[in-house]
Design a protein around this motif. Structure first.
Motif: not given
Length: 187
Positions: A78-83, A150-153, A182-187
């Motif tokens: 899952s992705i969680n936009p809040e936390s 980044k996204v919370n997963h 999950l860090q999407l950019v800058g990894i």
């Protein structure tokens, strides 16, 4: 006696090394030949995440792999936009249904699955799932808002499906700790 102890230590080390080598995302391949730029050995539930983020069009392609706790069980990413929590998660949940793998989407709005909607906040396509070596693999592509970094997963496994709804997962520490950023950019 010393020789026996030495042999047992060597055997134990060999088993640890072989288990570690066989249980990493870098050694995994997919029947559909999908290739991802990144992979992560997730820290709980023997799960793995393969992913590619395209910052030009804000899309995330994923392959999530986990073993269900039993043959009737389910797996979810899952992705969680809040936390990084279950509530408000935008979930992809797959389970074995007869000889096929079924995948559903859920907007996890409460602890009661009967209250969950199936419409997600983000567009998802190329949604599919398969079974391989006791694992269920979920494939999907997500569309995110521009300039997301980044996204919370959250990932999870559960015991089964009853009347079309997932049964509650275990509340062991590894289940409770199956979340992150999950860090999407800058990894």
């Amino acid at each position: 006696m010393a020789r026996l102890c030495f042999r047992l230590v060597i055997l134990a080390l060999a088993l640890l090394v072989s288990q570690g080598e066989s249980q990493t995302c870098t050694s995994q391949t997919f029947e559909n030949k999908n290739v991802y730029a990144n992979c992560t050995d997730l820290p709980h539930l023997n799960a793995y995440l393969h992913w590619t983020y395209n910052s030009t069009d804000s899309t995330l392609a994923i392959a999530f792999i986990a073993p269900p706790p039993n043959p009737e069980g389910w797996v979810s990413w899952s992705i969680n936009p809040e936390s990084p929590t279950m509530i408000s998660s935008q979930a992809l949940l797959a389970f074995k249904n007869n000889d096929n793998i079924t995948i559903n989407t859920y907007n996890v709005s409460s602890y009661n699955p009967a209250e969950w909607g199936t419409k997600l906040l983000y567009d998802v396509w190329d949604l599919s799932a398969e079974e391989s070596n006791g694992n269920i693999i979920i494939f999907a592509k997500w569309k995110f808002p521009e300039k997301i970094e980044k996204v919370n997963h959250v990932w999870q496994v559960g015991p089964g499906i009853v009347e079309g709804l997932p049964l509650k997962h275990a509340m062991n520490p590894e289940n409770k700790d199956s979340k992150g950023i999950l860090q999407l950019v800058g990894i």
